[in-house]
Design a protein around this motif. Structure first.
Motif, PDB file in Angstrom:
ATOM      1  N   LEU A 116       1.819   7.766  -2.007  1.00 55.30           N
ATOM      2  CA  LEU A 116       1.426   8.771  -1.014  1.00 55.30           C
ATOM      3  C   LEU A 116      -0.091   8.952  -1.078  1.00 55.30           C
ATOM      4  CD1 LEU A 116       4.241  11.332  -1.882  1.00 55.30           C
ATOM      5  CD2 LEU A 116       4.247   9.662  -0.023  1.00 55.30           C
ATOM      6  N   PRO A 117      -0.838   8.004  -0.514  1.00 56.48           N
ATOM      7  CA  PRO A 117      -2.299   8.073  -0.610  1.00 56.48           C
ATOM      8  C   PRO A 117      -2.901   9.304   0.070  1.00 56.48           C
ATOM      9  CG  PRO A 117      -1.614   6.374   0.956  1.00 56.48           C
ATOM     10  CD  PRO A 117      -0.392   6.825   0.236  1.00 56.48           C
ATOM     11  N   PRO A 148       0.802  -1.229   0.000  1.00 53.16           N
ATOM     12  CA  PRO A 148       0.000   0.000   0.000  1.00 53.16           C
ATOM     13  C   PRO A 148       0.832   1.275   0.000  1.00 53.16           C
ATOM     14  CG  PRO A 148      -0.957  -1.614   1.500  1.00 53.16           C
ATOM     15  CD  PRO A 148       0.347  -2.177   1.040  1.00 53.16           C
ATOM     16  N   ARG A 149       2.101   1.158   0.436  1.00 53.69           N
ATOM     17  CA  ARG A 149       2.961   2.342   0.504  1.00 53.69           C
ATOM     18  C   ARG A 149       4.065   2.367  -0.555  1.00 53.69           C
ATOM     19  NH1 ARG A 149       1.497   6.964   3.095  1.00 53.69           N
ATOM     20  NH2 ARG A 149       0.358   6.466   5.009  1.00 53.69           N
ATOM     21  N   ALA A 198       3.012  11.418 -10.297  1.00 50.65           N
ATOM     22  CA  ALA A 198       1.619  11.505 -10.737  1.00 50.65           C
ATOM     23  C   ALA A 198       0.732  11.915  -9.570  1.00 50.65           C
ATOM     24  CB  ALA A 198       1.151  10.175 -11.314  1.00 50.65           C
ATOM     25  N   TRP A 199      -0.237  12.763  -9.858  1.00 49.27           N
ATOM     26  CA  TRP A 199      -1.211  13.212  -8.854  1.00 49.27           C
ATOM     27  C   TRP A 199      -2.609  13.082  -9.452  1.00 49.27           C
ATOM     28  CZ3 TRP A 199      -3.750  18.399  -8.664  1.00 49.27           C
ATOM     29  CH2 TRP A 199      -4.537  18.551  -7.503  1.00 49.27           C
ATOM     30  N   ALA A 200      -3.481  12.337  -8.763  1.00 47.52           N
ATOM     31  CA  ALA A 200      -4.838  12.104  -9.254  1.00 47.52           C
ATOM     32  C   ALA A 200      -5.796  12.121  -8.074  1.00 47.52           C
ATOM     33  CB  ALA A 200      -4.926  10.777 -10.001  1.00 47.52           C
ATOM     34  N   ASP A 206      -2.904  11.538  -2.703  1.00 46.06           N
ATOM     35  CA  ASP A 206      -3.285  10.909  -3.973  1.00 46.06           C
ATOM     36  C   ASP A 206      -2.158  10.971  -5.005  1.00 46.06           C
ATOM     37  OD1 ASP A 206      -5.948  10.369  -3.074  1.00 46.06           O
ATOM     38  OD2 ASP A 206      -6.425  12.487  -3.411  1.00 46.06           O
ATOM     39  N   SER A 207      -0.938  10.671  -4.567  1.00 45.50           N
ATOM     40  CA  SER A 207       0.210  10.811  -5.459  1.00 45.50           C
ATOM     41  C   SER A 207       1.110   9.586  -5.414  1.00 45.50           C
ATOM     42  CB  SER A 207       1.034  12.045  -5.074  1.00 45.50           C
ATOM     43  OG  SER A 207       0.258  13.222  -5.153  1.00 45.50           O
ATOM     44  N   ILE A 208       1.963   9.509  -6.423  1.00 43.40           N
ATOM     45  CA  ILE A 208       2.979   8.463  -6.486  1.00 43.40           C
ATOM     46  C   ILE A 208       4.239   9.067  -7.088  1.00 43.40           C
ATOM     47  CG2 ILE A 208       2.184   7.643  -8.752  1.00 43.40           C
ATOM     48  CD1 ILE A 208       3.048   4.822  -7.887  1.00 43.40           C
ATOM     49  N   PHE A 209       5.394   8.698  -6.525  1.00 43.56           N
ATOM     50  CA  PHE A 209       6.678   9.174  -7.023  1.00 43.56           C
ATOM     51  C   PHE A 209       7.552   7.963  -7.290  1.00 43.56           C
ATOM     52  CE2 PHE A 209      11.147  10.177  -6.198  1.00 43.56           C
ATOM     53  CZ  PHE A 209      11.356  11.176  -7.146  1.00 43.56           C
ATOM     54  N   GLY A 210       8.156   7.913  -8.471  1.00 36.24           N
ATOM     55  CA  GLY A 210       8.936   6.731  -8.810  1.00 36.24           C
ATOM     56  C   GLY A 210      10.237   7.023  -9.514  1.00 36.24           C
ATOM     57  N   TRP A 211      11.099   6.013  -9.514  1.00 36.25           N
ATOM     58  CA  TRP A 211      12.404   6.085 -10.166  1.00 36.25           C
ATOM     59  C   TRP A 211      12.606   4.787 -10.945  1.00 36.25           C
ATOM     60  CZ3 TRP A 211      15.866  10.253  -9.384  1.00 36.25           C
ATOM     61  CH2 TRP A 211      17.106  10.123 -10.010  1.00 36.25           C
TER      62      TRP A 211
END
Length: 234
Positions: free
Chosen positions: A147-148, A109-110, A185-187, A151-156
């Motif tokens: 990052l719920p 989830p994280r 991404a932010w949704a 509402d975001s996700i950060f990736g490499w």
């Protein structure tokens, strides 16, 4: 246009049609296996691993042939058109390819971590020459933090390719390379902005100069991009 090389007035490699091209016929044998685990380090996480091995035999196999003169060696790049090349699809009477693919994904989830490996080889069974559709042995790793709360996700993402030597001409060999990409991404999941999505990414973040097999040109350098979308359902 297949690709361009920015030397002098510009070198262009163009696709050339082959009116005598025949449809290919292939037979593939593939074997694979996978495992799936849930709730390993905590509730809601999941770990999957799957792999496969395949062998393909083709008749009239459609291969890609790239003919590109070498600037300053076989042509003068400052004479317009003198170094231009061609790319043509052509048939190989009897071809054989074999390859391996392995993928592992851990989803939490994280966070999320995915790693995949790909290897392929192939030859003309009559002449022993390498096929033109091959690519380097490569490993891709993609790690992301979720990052719920916002509402975001950060990736490499990291791509590693080994030195490519499966060629008929030593001049077509390519060195190994490592390329890094990053993305965000932010949704929003509710509220007035629900349906909106913002994507930001930087490809080849360290501006690595590298070339893929059979192109004769470097790939795109650092590339910053963004995308704004809105979806409405009713």
């Amino acid at each position: 246009v297949h690709f361009r090389i920015p030397i002098g007035p510009g070198i262009v490699n163009r696709f050339v049609p082959n009116p005598e091209l025949k449809p290919q016929r292939t037979t593939t044998w593939e074997a694979g296996a996978g495992i799936d685990f849930q709730d390993i380090l905590g509730p809601g996480d999941r770990f999957q691993v799957k792999g496969s091995r395949y062998v393909t035999r083709g008749t009239d196999f459609i291969d890609l042939r790239v003919d590109q003169p070498t600037p300053f060696v076989t042509c003068n790049p400052f004479i317009p058109g003198n170094c231009d090349g061609t790319t043509t699809a052509s048939n190989v009477g009897r071809a054989k390819l074999r390859g391996t693919e392995v993928e592992a994904v851990y989803d939490h989830p994280r966070a999320r971590l995915a790693i995949n490996y790909a290897w392929i080889d192939g030859k003309d069974r009559d002449t022993g020459e390498r096929l033109g559709v091959l690519f380097p042995e490569n490993v891709n790793a993609d790690g992301a933090v979720k990052l719920p709360e916002i509402d975001s996700i950060f990736g490499w993402r990291v791509t590693y390719a080994t030195r490519f030597t499966k060629v008929n001409d030593p001049a077509q060999e390519r060195g190994s390379f490592v390329v890094h990409d990053t993305y965000f991404a932010w949704a929003p999941s509710d509220g007035l902005l629900q349906g909106l999505r913002v994507d930001l990414a930087v490809d080849n973040i360290f501006d690595k100069a590298y070339a893929r097999a059979f192109t004769g040109a470097f790939e795109t350098g650092r590339n910053v991009k963004g995308l704004l979308t809105y979806t409405m359902t009713w």
